[in-house]
Design an enzyme around this catalytic site. Structure first.
Site, PDB file in Angstrom:
ATOM      1  N   LYS B  78       0.864  -1.218   0.184  1.00  0.00           N
ATOM      2  CA  LYS B  78      -0.093   0.082   0.146  1.00  0.00           C
ATOM      3  C   LYS B  78       0.859   1.206  -0.122  1.00  0.00           C
ATOM      4  CE  LYS B  78      -3.954   1.967   2.715  1.00  0.00           C
ATOM      5  NZ  LYS B  78      -4.640   1.717   3.829  1.00  0.00           N
ATOM      6  N   SER B 153      -9.701   1.620   2.777  1.00  0.00           N
ATOM      7  CA  SER B 153      -8.822   2.571   2.005  1.00  0.00           C
ATOM      8  C   SER B 153      -7.806   1.689   1.243  1.00  0.00           C
ATOM      9  CB  SER B 153      -8.210   3.585   2.837  1.00  0.00           C
ATOM     10  OG  SER B 153      -7.382   2.956   3.982  1.00  0.00           O
ATOM     11  N   SER B 177      -9.660  -0.642   7.255  1.00  0.00           N
ATOM     12  CA  SER B 177      -9.335  -0.578   5.802  1.00  0.00           C
ATOM     13  C   SER B 177      -8.679  -1.772   5.157  1.00  0.00           C
ATOM     14  CB  SER B 177      -8.116   0.496   5.814  1.00  0.00           C
ATOM     15  OG  SER B 177      -8.875   1.861   5.861  1.00  0.00           O
TER      16      SER B 177
END
Lengths: 476, 489
Positions: B78, B153, B177
């Site tokens: 990420k 996210s 997330s």
């Protein structure tokens, strides 16, 4: 009406740890800008602080030396504000749970009155960087200082006069130096003072409107700024004008305080617990270990100096006001037998030169054994007392051995009888008025004549011998 | 079967037996990325050159007999985790050109084991969001239906695993997330106990809630990745010392007889999709059939979790994001009048709408006069929720329920309604508030979209969570693959 001032002080002291509070960067003063930095102290994205254990140890040490309670449980908080010298836009500090609280400092005023000044709290925090605005278009930031560990020492509003504030600071500085937690060098910013002052009628228990004073570069400046500010506030009250709560700066050149910002512009720091750090736990064992590491504090040292070295109490208190000075004295005393003579030299010439040059004792290159050598040179008649002062000044500046200086500059005492007698005869011839006075029974006149001999020999004449020879010649 | 469809442990067997090289594997994944990335938009950076170099190193390790579970395995990180000399953007204009001079500890750990980073995943800006629509660069699509969101996210991380662009990815989970996008993309995602995995190098959103975790194709892989990233880090003082180095693979047993499984009636309230409800109810039956003891528990303060979460996380975010002032790195305004104006213009231009919304909210919640009403109150709620869980865990070993109240929703559907968006995290947020470990794994399909089952355990009880998940995975036998149908809007 009579007024009294109510004064409280906030002192920031840099701790003497080798590395910064949240990373392993050096805390060394100076260095090319932005060379003592890493991603952590620069607050780069993703980095995390890790608390330096030594910082807690030093702060606890300071707390113990200043008679504080040490919190078993405390935590770090974030103080949020934007400024270019603050890389994370928050300072990691302590808010509602400081590491040390409820201490005191004892001072003694010039009238010999002893007074305890309360300490509200001592907490640990990180320093910010330094902005540079001079000789450049725009401003530059040096982050070498960011993350240097500080303690903030907040006093109770217990002081009533600028003198008390001065004495408090002097005492505080000496305790911090003694504990070896800070070098307290104001010129390097390792000790910084802000003060709060208000004025009220004597006898009143209410507080007046508080003014914060900043930009105080020396203890003398603190005293002068307070004196000015107290007068200013009294005048406002007597003219029935309103005192506005604000922050003022001390203008050293003009000798006045000037408005900096008003309460309306005060920050909302939005404190909240620092989530990147775990709470600080100080166990009883650890606290006791730190207590044991504390050196002798000034008041005990003072008493010991009086009893061990037989010097007057006044001398002892002056010498023990600074640990390096006291250490210097003790080392000299190991090498030279008369402690009183050493204390005379320290309080006289040493203090004078320190004041004139603005140096700290540990910046002076004189070694204790050199000091002892100098005093021995006086005792064995090699140099006169007045010449010794010249030699001492040279030693203070260069660190050379006294023998070397005496040799180089030809300062040896003049004890050659024939040579001195010739000078005595010349002095008698050149000063008929004094000779007449002497003969008319004014014994003092001999002193003047000895002085003239000293002048003629540039201070090198053996004073006893000069006296003896003059008397011999005058009685002829 | 193609290489890119394999799981970590399957790839490992091939690498170990030298049937393929790490370079072969890496090239296969880079090919796959080129093939599907135009449809999925899961990545902000493709690190091709770096990956091939790492793959060669991995092959060298393998030749030296130095192979471990992750040597030569392609991973996507990420883009809010710092990667040395590789830009780390947080999907924000603010950090568009930020190249960190250091690795996050998790990245360092994976690199040392010989894992091969092939790219950095898209996310909601600074990890704030539940759909990956808040990225400053692109909207990631759900591989199951390209007109739908992948969740957020860590939407890029989840979609990249679902689309076989990597064998596994790392995400970060502040309020769900990792788990919520795992649920919406039909993969396994785990948020470990707060403090189990170092946060050093994770660009902070809300420090007291953030945790890094794996997104994988099955539960076994999840345990493998957890083994690699868990552990104390001297650079993160909130990373814990105790519970050191368990081998999480040891918990991968299909026997869960006697395990006590709790479900809360509060999970089945308003807002829960019927399809999701049915999948979860049948999941409970699967657990029962495996010999687990399934019982109802109560978590009465759950209703307040979302409110408390948005206060605490926004408060911390407002402080964590204050450093982006354009002075030393990141976006800086070109036109400004003075210092304050420079800060304001730089931040106005650099941050997106959602980030600004949370900074405003957090600043307000912490400001004097409101602190007690909001922030302090939220901390009290936080304590109550922790106590709820403590009490529940006296009677049960794990708590299961839905991960997300709905399956993947349409792109754009909730953009104008932040409160509806926030509801996507209603089941995951309380777990972060309490700092507990939570895992989401696929438990069925509803209208051809995956449904996620959440399993929550006691602090540092990842082993029990993995055990329950592993047994369930075997029994449930979920093996549907994304269809890449739909097409964006």
């Amino acid at each position: 009406m009579n007024y009294e001032a109510v004064i409280g002080l906030e002192v920031h002291a840099e701790l003497l740890t080798k590395t910064k509070i949240f990373c392993s960067c050096t805390t060394e003063f100076g260095g090319e800008p932005n060379t003592h930095v890493c991603p952590v102290c620069l607050g780069l994205p993703g980095t995390l602080p890790v608390l330096n254990k030594k910082v807690v140890e030093y702060a606890v040490k300071a707390g113990l030396a200043l008679n504080c309670e040490i919190s078993k449980f405390s935590k770090m908080d974030r103080k949020n504000y934007f400024y270019p010298d603050l890389p994370k836009a928050y300072q990691i500090s302590q808010y509602d749970l400081p590491l040390c609280k409820n201490g005191y400092v004892e001072i003694e005023t010039s009238d010999g009155v002893k007074k305890k000044i309360g300490l509200t709290r001592i907490h640990i925090e990180e320093d910010a960087g330094k902005l540079m605005h001079e000789n450049i278009d725009g401003s530059l930031v040096d982050y070498n200082r960011t993350g240097v560990p500080l303690i903030e020492i907040v006093s109770e509003p217990d002081m009533r006069t600028p003198e008390e504030a001065y004495l408090y600071l002097t005492k505080l500085k000496s305790v911090l130096e003694y504990s070896e937690v800070s070098d307290c060098k104001m010129q390097e910013g390792s000790l910084r003072v802000d003060t709060n002052v208000s004025v009220r009628p004597v006898g009143s228990n209410e507080f007046g409107t508080k003014i914060e004073l900043k930009n105080l570069n020396s203890f003398k400046a603190v005293q002068r700024a307070l004196e000015y500010e107290i007068k200013r506030q009294i005048k406002l009250i007597e003219n029935r004008e309103k005192i506005v709560q604000e922050t003022r700066r001390w203008n050293e050149q003009k000798g006045v305080t000037e408005s900096m910002r008003s309460k309306e512009e005060a920050h909302d720091y939005r404190y909240f617990p620092e989530p990147d750090l775990v709470p600080i736990i100080v166990s009883d064992e650890w606290k006791e270990e730190i207590r044991k590491s504390l050196p002798e504090m000034p008041e005990y040292k003072k008493e010991r100096f009086v009893s061990q070295y037989g010097i007057p109490e006044y001398d002892a208190s002056v010498i023990t006001s600074s640990k390096p000075l006291a250490d210097f004295f003790e080392k000299c005393a190991l090498e030279y037998s008369s402690a009183k003579i050493i204390s005379n030299w320290i309080m006289g010439e040493m203090m004078r030169l320190l004041k004139e040059t603005g140096k700290e004792i540990d910046e002076v290159p004189i070694k204790p054994h050199q000091m002892a050598s100098l005093l021995n040179l006086i005792d064995n008649g090699t140099i006169t007392g007045s010449i010794a002062k010249t030699v001492f000044e040279d030693m203070f500046m260069t660190g050379k051995n006294p023998e070397e200086i005496v040799e180089e500059k030809g300062l040896k005492q003049l004890s050659n009888e024939d040579e001195l007698r010739e000078i005595a005869i010349k002095v008698i011839k050149d000063n008929p008025k004094s000779v007449e006075d002497y003969k008319n029974g004014k014994d003092k006149a001999i002193g003047f004549l000895v002085g003239q001999m000293m002048k003629a020999t540039k201070g090198k004449a053996n004073p006893q011998l000069a006296n003896k020879l003059l008397k011999e010649e005058l009685s002829k | 079967m193609e290489l890119h469809e394999l799981k970590i442990h399957e790839l490992h067997d091939l690498l170990k037996n030298k049937e393929v090289s790490a370079v072969d594997v890496t090239k296969a994944y880079l090919e796959r990325i080129k093939e599907v990335e135009p449809q999925v938009d899961a990545l902000i950076s493709i690190t091709e050159e770096y990956a091939l170099k790492k793959a060669e190193e991995a092959d060298k390790m393998i030749q030296d007999g130095n192979i471990n579970d992750l040597t030569g395995i392609p991973v996507i990180i990420k883009d809010n985790m710092c990667t040395e000399n590789i830009r780390t953007t947080c999907a924000s204009k603010m950090l568009e050109d930020f190249v960190p001079p250091y690795n996050a500890t998790v990245v360092e750990n994976l690199s040392n084991l010989g894992a091969v980073m092939v790219g950095k995943a898209n996310l909601d800006e600074f990890a704030m969001g539940s759909s990956t629509e808040n990225s400053a660069f692109k909207t990631t699509k759900n591989p199951w239906d390209l007109s739908r969101v992948p969740g957020g996210s860590s939407g890029g991380s989840a979609a990249s695993v679902a689309a076989d662009e990597c064998a596994f990815s790392l995400g970060s989970d502040t309020g769900g997330s990792i788990r919520q996008p795992a649920s919406l993309c039909g993969v396994v995602g785990m948020k470990p106990t707060y403090g189990l995995v170092s946060r050093y190098g994770l660009v902070a959103f809300a420090s007291s809630l953030d945790q890094i975790g794996p997104l994988t194709k099955d539960v076994t892989d999840c345990a493998i990745v957890l083994n690699a990233i868990a552990g104390h880090d001297p650079k993160d003082s909130t990373s814990v010392d105790k519970m050191r180095k368990k081998d999480y693979k040891e918990f991968l047993k299909d026997d869960i007889k006697g395990i006590r499984i709790g479900y809360s009636k509060e999970f089945f309230g308003e807002g829960l999709d019927d399809g999701v409800r049915e999948s979860i109810e049948s999941s409970l039956k699967i657990f029962e059939s495996l010999g687990a003891e399934v019982k109802e528990i109560s978590l009465p303060y759950l209703d307040y979790a979302l409110a408390a979460y948005y206060i605490v996380s926004s408060a911390e975010a407002s402080s964590n994001l204050a450093r982006y002032d354009g002075i030393r790195y990141g976006h800086v305004a070109t036109n400004y009048e003075d210092l304050i104006d420079m800060y304001m213009v730089s931040r106005s231009e650099g941050f997106g709408k959602e980030v600004k919304r949370r900074i405003m909210l957090g600043t307000y919640a912490l400001s004097s006069g409101y602190y007690d009403a909001y922030y302090n109150k939220a901390l009290k709620v936080r304590t109550l929720i922790k106590k709820d869980y403590e009490k529940a865990f006296e009677d049960v070993d794990v708590i299961v329920g839905p991960t997300s109240p709905t399956t993947a929703f349409k792109i754009g559907e909730r953009v104008e309604d932040p409160l509806a968006m926030y509801l996507a995290d209603v089941y995951t947020v309380p777990v972060n508030i309490a700092g507990l470990p939570g895992l989401s794994l696929p438990c069925g399909l509803s209208n051809d979209l995956p449904v996620g089952l959440q399993i929550v355990g006691r602090h540092f009880d990842e082993g029990v969570v993995l055990n329950a998940a592993y047994a369930f995975e075997k029994a449930c036998n979920f093996n549907a693959k994304p269809s890449f149908k739909g097409g964006a809007r």
